[in-house]
Write a protein that holds these residues in place. Structure first.
Motif, PDB file in Angstrom:
ATOM      1  N   CYS A 318     -48.884 104.715  34.532  1.00 51.51           N
ATOM      2  CA  CYS A 318     -49.503 104.116  35.718  1.00 51.51           C
ATOM      3  C   CYS A 318     -51.001 104.356  35.781  1.00 51.51           C
ATOM      4  N   LEU A 326     -47.470  95.631  35.932  1.00 54.65           N
ATOM      5  CA  LEU A 326     -46.459  96.553  35.419  1.00 54.65           C
ATOM      6  C   LEU A 326     -45.142  96.242  36.117  1.00 54.65           C
ATOM      7  N   CYS A 340     -48.364 106.193  40.305  1.00 54.50           N
ATOM      8  CA  CYS A 340     -47.839 104.828  40.371  1.00 54.50           C
ATOM      9  C   CYS A 340     -48.000 104.234  41.769  1.00 54.50           C
ATOM     10  N   LEU A 343     -51.261 102.230  42.375  1.00 50.32           N
ATOM     11  CA  LEU A 343     -51.548 100.983  41.668  1.00 50.32           C
ATOM     12  C   LEU A 343     -51.937  99.863  42.621  1.00 50.32           C
ATOM     13  N   PHE A 350     -47.137  95.842  40.696  1.00 54.37           N
ATOM     14  CA  PHE A 350     -46.186  96.893  40.304  1.00 54.37           C
ATOM     15  C   PHE A 350     -44.858  96.609  40.987  1.00 54.37           C
TER      16      PHE A 350
END
Length: 408
Positions: A318, A326, A340, A343, A350
């Motif tokens: 991440c 992603l 993460c 993001l 994400f």
């Protein structure tokens, strides 16, 4: 650092040796992705002179070839063939000529009939165009097969047969076109396995997506020097070859999405520090994600969705600096790091929905998470204990490979 890199090289080399031991080593003979995203390989710009000793095709030969092809065109709604009249082939619509530097007069250097909506077949006489460097037939209704005489197209660099109605097995003759660097067969009805020799050729772009190819991806995938490979939307089965880690370091994009692949994502994926797109979505891959994914510093699109992957999303993934999207949705992941959650502030897409991450919304029902698929799958991984060092992976791996004795 050296110890970590050596361990990765050893693990990857072991994978390849085990794979080759199980498969007989023999001959190789036997973007546009549906509605999804993808890049377009831009070819051209490279002039390949006629091979030494070859004879230049004159315009009389070109006239014979093009008239033979015209007779095999059964539908021409845009009336392109109406311009294919007379001996001046350089005036034909879609035919391009160049002046010879050796004073031997003009010659046909390319044919571009993209989006012409022609119906018909390819004819053997096209092999008379020995100085043609590109043949672009995207978005027509050509059917049948590729003539064996295409092996005589000595100067051909780009062959685009995409979005037509070709069928049958992989056209082996394309592997005998000596200077070909761009091969586009996507959106046709080709069937059967891929020949291993495909990945031994000096092709820079291989587009085979949206066909009916099947069987296992040849184990020598790693021999390919290509920068773009698209195998999406076919019927490939088995594992992603572990030789993936030995491919050219210039690999930018590789797409395996929407097949029937199983097993692990190879640890060697982390060697491609210049890779921008990696898509293995809509398969049945299992096991933990390889830690080496965190080495993909140039990755922009990383799509692992709709598989059966488990474990924790590696912390450094991440933090990859170039990420644009992603996607790990519809797996069995059990968690991810605080990085993460940041993001969204980086404007990175994400999607982690439909996993098994406690305390997160839009996850699988608990009964589905009680039996993690592939829990006993043995994915070879770098032994833990030290932080992963990405910088010198390729050099160490190549050094270890070159020092390994060849198999008899």
């Amino acid at each position: 650092m050296e110890r970590t890199c050596w361990l990765l090289a050893f693990v990857l080399l072991l994978q390849v040796l085990l794979t080759e031991a199980a498969i007989s080593v023999g001959g190789g003979i036997g973007v546009n992705i549906g509605n999804g995203g993808g890049r377009v390989w831009i070819g051209g710009g490279v002039n390949v002179p006629p091979p030494s000793g070859s004879s230049r095709s004159d315009l009389n030969s070109a006239y014979s070839a093009l008239q033979a092809w015209k007779s095999a065109i059964t539908e021409d709604p845009l009336m392109i063939m109406k311009t294919w009249v007379g001996s001046d082939v350089c005036s034909y619509r879609g035919v391009f000529c160049a002046d010879a530097q050796d004073g031997m007069g003009p010659f046909v250097s390319g044919v571009d009939l993209n989006y012409a909506n022609l119906r018909g077949t390819l004819v053997e006489e096209l092999s008379l165009l020995t100085d043609m460097s590109l043949l672009h037939l995207n978005s027509n209704r050509f059917a049948g097969t590729v003539p064996d005489t295409f092996k005589d197209l000595l100067a051909l660099q780009e062959l685009d047969l995409s979005n037509n109605q070709f069928s049958g097995p992989f056209p082996i003759v394309t592997l005998y076109i000596p200077n070909l660097v761009y091969l586009d067969l996507r959106f046709n009805s080709f069937t059967g396995p891929l020949p291993g020799d495909l990945f031994n050729k000096k092709l820079d772009a291989i587009f085979l997506n949206n066909n009916q190819f099947g069987g296992q991806i040849p184990y020598n995938l790693g021999n390919s020097p290509a920068s773009v490979i698209n195998l999406a939307n076919n019927k490939f089965t088995g594992n992603i070859p572990s030789s993936l880690g030995f491919m050219s370091s210039k690999l930018k994009e590789i797409l395996f999405l929407n097949n029937q692949l199983t097993g692990c994502i190879p640890e060697g994926i982390g060697l491609f520090t210049e890779m921008q797109v990696f898509d293995v979505s809509y398969n049945s891959l299992m096991g933990h994600l390889p830690d080496t994914i965190s080495c993909l510093n140039e990755i922009e699109v990383l799509n692992l969705a709709h598989n059966r992957l488990s474990g924790v999303l590696p912390e450094l993934v991440c933090s990859l600096r170039s990420l644009v999207n992603l996607t790990v949705a519809y797996n069995f992941l059990s968690g991810f790091s605080q990085d993460c959650t940041k993001l969204i502030f980086r404007n990175v897409g994400f999607d982690f929905s439909s996993n098994c991450i406690p305390g997160r919304q839009m996850q699988r029902p608990q009964p589905e998470c009680s039996g993690i698929p592939g829990i006993g799958l043995n994915c070879l991984r770098i032994p833990g204990g030290q932080p992963l060092i990405c910088g010198a992976l390729m050099g160490n791996m190549e050094a270890n490979l070159s020092s390994t004795p060849s198999s008899p």
